[in-house]
Design a protein around this motif. Sequence first.
Motif, PDB file in Angstrom:
ATOM      1  N   PRO A 881      31.935  15.280  91.521  1.00  0.00           N
ATOM      2  CA  PRO A 881      31.604  14.768  92.864  1.00  0.00           C
ATOM      3  C   PRO A 881      32.366  13.495  93.227  1.00  0.00           C
ATOM      4  N   SER A 882      32.437  12.535  92.307  1.00  0.00           N
ATOM      5  CA  SER A 882      33.111  11.281  92.628  1.00  0.00           C
ATOM      6  C   SER A 882      34.602  11.339  92.338  1.00  0.00           C
ATOM      7  N   GLU A 883      34.990  11.993  91.235  1.00  0.00           N
ATOM      8  CA  GLU A 883      36.391  11.983  90.845  1.00  0.00           C
ATOM      9  C   GLU A 883      37.229  12.991  91.614  1.00  0.00           C
ATOM     10  N   LEU A 884      36.692  14.180  91.846  1.00  0.00           N
ATOM     11  CA  LEU A 884      37.456  15.227  92.533  1.00  0.00           C
ATOM     12  C   LEU A 884      37.267  15.180  94.044  1.00  0.00           C
ATOM     13  N   LEU A 885      36.023  15.003  94.479  1.00  0.00           N
ATOM     14  CA  LEU A 885      35.716  15.064  95.909  1.00  0.00           C
ATOM     15  C   LEU A 885      35.680  13.694  96.563  1.00  0.00           C
ATOM     16  N   GLY A 886      35.767  12.623  95.774  1.00  0.00           N
ATOM     17  CA  GLY A 886      35.737  11.280  96.357  1.00  0.00           C
ATOM     18  C   GLY A 886      34.411  10.920  96.978  1.00  0.00           C
ATOM     19  N   ASP A 887      33.333  11.542  96.484  1.00  0.00           N
ATOM     20  CA  ASP A 887      32.008  11.301  97.056  1.00  0.00           C
ATOM     21  C   ASP A 887      31.414  10.035  96.449  1.00  0.00           C
ATOM     22  N   THR A 888      31.897   8.904  96.919  1.00  0.00           N
ATOM     23  CA  THR A 888      31.474   7.603  96.417  1.00  0.00           C
ATOM     24  C   THR A 888      31.126   6.704  97.586  1.00  0.00           C
ATOM     25  N   ALA A 889      30.055   5.947  97.437  1.00  0.00           N
ATOM     26  CA  ALA A 889      29.627   5.016  98.487  1.00  0.00           C
ATOM     27  C   ALA A 889      29.916   3.590  98.035  1.00  0.00           C
ATOM     28  N   HIS A 890      30.081   2.693  99.010  1.00  0.00           N
ATOM     29  CA  HIS A 890      30.490   1.328  98.716  1.00  0.00           C
ATOM     30  C   HIS A 890      29.700   0.343  99.582  1.00  0.00           C
ATOM     31  N   ARG A 891      29.461  -0.836  99.028  1.00  0.00           N
ATOM     32  CA  ARG A 891      28.857  -1.926  99.776  1.00  0.00           C
ATOM     33  C   ARG A 891      29.473  -3.243  99.307  1.00  0.00           C
ATOM     34  N   LEU A 892      29.511  -4.203 100.222  1.00  0.00           N
ATOM     35  CA  LEU A 892      29.973  -5.528  99.852  1.00  0.00           C
ATOM     36  C   LEU A 892      28.912  -6.267  99.051  1.00  0.00           C
ATOM     37  N   VAL A 893      29.363  -7.103  98.157  1.00  0.00           N
ATOM     38  CA  VAL A 893      28.491  -7.962  97.362  1.00  0.00           C
ATOM     39  C   VAL A 893      28.393  -9.319  98.058  1.00  0.00           C
ATOM     40  N   PRO A 894      27.214  -9.961  98.097  1.00  0.00           N
ATOM     41  CA  PRO A 894      25.975  -9.568  97.426  1.00  0.00           C
ATOM     42  C   PRO A 894      25.220  -8.486  98.193  1.00  0.00           C
ATOM     43  N   ALA A 895      24.653  -7.550  97.448  1.00  0.00           N
ATOM     44  CA  ALA A 895      23.910  -6.449  98.050  1.00  0.00           C
ATOM     45  C   ALA A 895      22.429  -6.799  98.118  1.00  0.00           C
ATOM     46  N   THR A 896      21.782  -6.370  99.177  1.00  0.00           N
ATOM     47  CA  THR A 896      20.340  -6.566  99.331  1.00  0.00           C
ATOM     48  C   THR A 896      19.606  -5.306  98.901  1.00  0.00           C
ATOM     49  N   ASP A 897      18.269  -5.379  98.890  1.00  0.00           N
ATOM     50  CA  ASP A 897      17.490  -4.196  98.539  1.00  0.00           C
ATOM     51  C   ASP A 897      17.787  -3.039  99.485  1.00  0.00           C
ATOM     52  N   ARG A 898      18.018  -3.350 100.754  1.00  0.00           N
ATOM     53  CA  ARG A 898      18.339  -2.285 101.708  1.00  0.00           C
ATOM     54  C   ARG A 898      19.726  -1.699 101.414  1.00  0.00           C
ATOM     55  N   ASP A 899      20.677  -2.563 101.068  1.00  0.00           N
ATOM     56  CA  ASP A 899      22.010  -2.067 100.730  1.00  0.00           C
ATOM     57  C   ASP A 899      21.947  -1.125  99.538  1.00  0.00           C
ATOM     58  N   ALA A 900      21.173  -1.495  98.521  1.00  0.00           N
ATOM     59  CA  ALA A 900      21.065  -0.661  97.329  1.00  0.00           C
ATOM     60  C   ALA A 900      20.437   0.688  97.662  1.00  0.00           C
ATOM     61  N   ALA A 901      19.396   0.670  98.481  1.00  0.00           N
ATOM     62  CA  ALA A 901      18.741   1.925  98.866  1.00  0.00           C
ATOM     63  C   ALA A 901      19.682   2.805  99.672  1.00  0.00           C
ATOM     64  N   GLU A 902      20.421   2.214 100.591  1.00  0.00           N
ATOM     65  CA  GLU A 902      21.359   2.984 101.402  1.00  0.00           C
ATOM     66  C   GLU A 902      22.526   3.495 100.556  1.00  0.00           C
ATOM     67  N   LEU A 903      22.934   2.714  99.571  1.00  0.00           N
ATOM     68  CA  LEU A 903      24.078   3.088  98.754  1.00  0.00           C
ATOM     69  C   LEU A 903      23.849   4.421  98.062  1.00  0.00           C
ATOM     70  N   ILE A 904      22.678   4.606  97.443  1.00  0.00           N
ATOM     71  CA  ILE A 904      22.447   5.847  96.709  1.00  0.00           C
ATOM     72  C   ILE A 904      22.120   7.012  97.639  1.00  0.00           C
ATOM     73  N   ARG A 905      21.746   6.723  98.870  1.00  0.00           N
ATOM     74  CA  ARG A 905      21.414   7.789  99.819  1.00  0.00           C
ATOM     75  C   ARG A 905      22.573   8.191 100.711  1.00  0.00           C
ATOM     76  N   SER A 906      23.672   7.453 100.670  1.00  0.00           N
ATOM     77  CA  SER A 906      24.769   7.715 101.597  1.00  0.00           C
ATOM     78  C   SER A 906      25.834   8.640 101.034  1.00  0.00           C
ATOM     79  N   ILE A 907      25.762   8.998  99.750  1.00  0.00           N
ATOM     80  CA  ILE A 907      26.727   9.968  99.231  1.00  0.00           C
ATOM     81  C   ILE A 907      26.292  11.373  99.655  1.00  0.00           C
TER      82      ILE A 907
END
Length: 985
Positions: A881-907
């Motif tokens: 998923p990440s290596e072949l299809l590029g299905d990776t999500a990104h956020r700028l640091v510092p990340a907040t609790d909302r950023d972390a929640a969105e990060l895993i849900r946005s792939i």
Amino acid sequence: MEPTPEQSPHHAYPDHWEADVVLRDGGTARIRPITTDDAERLVSFYEQVSDESKYYRFFAPYPRLSDRDVHRFTHHDYVDRVGLAVTIGGEFIGTVRYDRIDDTGRPASAPADEAEVAFLVQDAHQGRGVASALLEHIAAVARERGIRRFAAEVLPANNKMIKVFRDGGYTQRRSFEDGSVHLTLDLEPTEKSLAVQRGREQRAEARSVQRLLAPGSVAVIGTGRTPGGVGRTVLRNLLAAGYTGRTYAVNRAFDEGLATLDGVPAHRSLGEIDEQVDLAVIAVPAHRVPEAVADCGEHGVQGLVVLSAGYAERGAEGRELQRELVRQARSYGMRIIGPNAFGIINTAETVRLNASLAPESPARGRIGLFTQSGAIGIALLSGLHRRGAGLSSFISAGNRADVSGNDFLQYSFEDPDTDVALLYLESLGNPRKFTRLARRTAAVKPVVVVKGARHSGTNPPGHAVPVSRIPDTTVSALMRQAGVIRVDTVTEMVDAGLLLAGQPLPAGPRVAILGNSESLGLLTYDACLAEGLRPRPPIDLTTAASPQDFRDALAEALADGTCDAVIVTAIPWVGENGEAETGDGQVLAEALTKAVAGGSAKPVAVVHVEIGGLAEALAAASSTAAPRPRTVPPAAQPRAATTATTARATTGDTPTAQGAATAPAAPAAPEAATTFEATTGPGAATGPEATPRPGRIPAYPAAERAVRALAEAVKYAQWRRQAAVPGKIPEFLDDTIDEAGAAALIEAQLATAPDPRGRPLSHDEARELLGHYGIDVRPTLPAPDPEAAVAAAARLGYPVALKTTAPHLRHRADLGGVRLDVADEEALRRAYGELTDLLGKPAELLPVVQAMAPRGVDTVVRASIDAAAGAILSFGLAGAPSELLGDTAHRLVPATDRDAAELIRSIRAAPVLFGWRGSAPVDTAALEELLLRLSRLVDDHPEVVSVALEPVVVAPQGLTVLGASVRLAPPPARSDVGPRRLPNY
């Protein structure tokens, strides 16, 4: 500027302290260390300071500086004694000095960490923010030299200086001793000092752009004596737009007897003009530009638009000419748009400025446009003109040597005449600052960006900025995090801009579709599904539908609480004789306008196919009135929005005045998206925006374009609602993090690394570092032979995993380099033999043994430092998923609790984590905590330039980090921290 032999040889001149800054009024100045060569400048500066200011500085009458004073104030060691000066045109306008002192107030050296500080600013430049800028820079210098506190003695009557210290945002203590105010400032930056600094930066940079866009007078330097040519064209466009200020034509080749040209005063130089000129448009060959800039600087011009080409776009020699141009202009306090620029436009009724090569000034509107390409600027201006859309301002920056997209965002943020900011960018000079400014601006108005040169890995010619190595998909994700609407083409940018500038933001993704074509309705329905919207079944009014039927159906949809937006589809209707009729577009436009006027505040878009007269009716209507306000649905509207709306309410504009256009709008081309006017519904706005104002209903020639624009509005509205309540960093992290321990480990490891590029940590070193931040990495024991493998398994406990760690086999379970659930010694010896027989000798495979982890979903978590963009946190599923299809999500640091929640849900593969196809959901809360801990690590310690946790097995209860790699290096220089300074491209 180089040091002289009189200065201490072991304290070289610190040229990194030099900086160009924007002052409060928008002018620029140079801050630099004072040297022994500055004696005459210092004396001249002091002579221009009033007696009162001298008294405030020295607490006594002090009419002149003695030779001893001059020597003292110009000789520094740049450690214990430092002096900085602010210069314009090479002359001092302000100074600051610190002297390191001990506890008794006597001169001292390190380790004493306190210094006495004193300022002096010329009276003519007081109130421009000179002292505030000096305080920022001298504080940064002091921190660099190990000074932690400033002490200052100020007379009680010196209110201006007391205010400078008070408003700086630093922690301070104040006492009254011996007839003076004693102030002590702790120089460690605080949230307040950073907020103060950025607020000053925003106001100053916005003002600098405002001075360029709203000058009281303009001189076109290089105006041709005969019609044609760049200079003469700009002069003609200024006059045609009805510029409200004074205009001058300047050319050193004019005949001495020439008094006017095209009805404006003609002069051979700026010195012949009786008044100060605010803006100069330079249209002379590149080799004559320095002479023109010097003439402008010596006669008080505030800003330049340089149309001349022949700079960085032509290679290294041109790049150096461009840098010298910027240095020359800034030395006089001027900002530059260009070189190689297309020009600037301001349609405000009080300005009407068209200092560009655009033959027609666009109609007045509420869209601000910035472009780094003249060709794209021409196309956008033409397209917006065809579609009946107006602009508030336009800047084509060319090579963007000075004024950039960041400056435009600063201006757009507080411009009451701009509701939407559109930017075409080919490079980002300071990506960290861009995302910060974009996030703040997007909180009150949409920011739509097209990024050119996305895949080249280099900057376009003329753009001398740091090259970011992060993929374009990462750039896009970071823009989304900042609330930027990132689109792929300029057509999509205009489509989105038209909708956002004229329609309220949708409250959700539910879309009603109605029209007189079942097929077009189904195409629109499919497009909505493809864009992630939730369309209702299309309402088919049949081809016999009249404009009144459209009005009734639209009014009903707007009143329906089960939809958040409406798309109207229209084709030529069929008459009684069975033949298709083009229909009266004006009648249909009026019907839809009336329906919207009586409906709720929901966005409406029109998809039309070959309806005669409709496009013309829409464009004509949009050229005569201003749009209705674009607002977040009231329940979710962020408080920050009141800043812009309140300012707008004070302009006193009326729909009639806003609609006044210099040039008539051209008929819209059949393929163009167009707009027509409607009025707001009763629920569209509250507070300062409560008064209904006309608004544009955008129309598109294809369903896909309308739906894509609406989908961007839906995502942006959702971001606005979330941004109204910012995310947080959980406090429990503080109790389980050993920041000091991690810092000590990092310092020790870097001390042993001879390579300035840093070093990777071993497995055990990485485990120790991560452990300081509560990240537990499963132990791994080497197994160079079967006996070592058996001993390792006995130590860890069965079942175990046996796997290779050779670089070419690492994380490649598909190649057979991993054996899982090895239950006992016999199975382990058998697995070891299979690995070595299949893949090679143990010395090549580097096998290891690890205790088995609970079953779950394999993921990968990474953090890295990009020199341009900063620290980036990434997440994806391990493997294909990440290596072949590029299905990776990104956020700028510092990340907040909302950023972390969105990060895993946005792939795209996120459903695998939440019980896909009947599987057990995994512990996403534990995964979010891991992301927050890693974000905190790289934010606290910029020396951690790369971390990869792979794989991270997330089970239904808890997670296990099976592998970790960490790289340490001296942190890259950051361009978004420290005192304010303009970039040097």
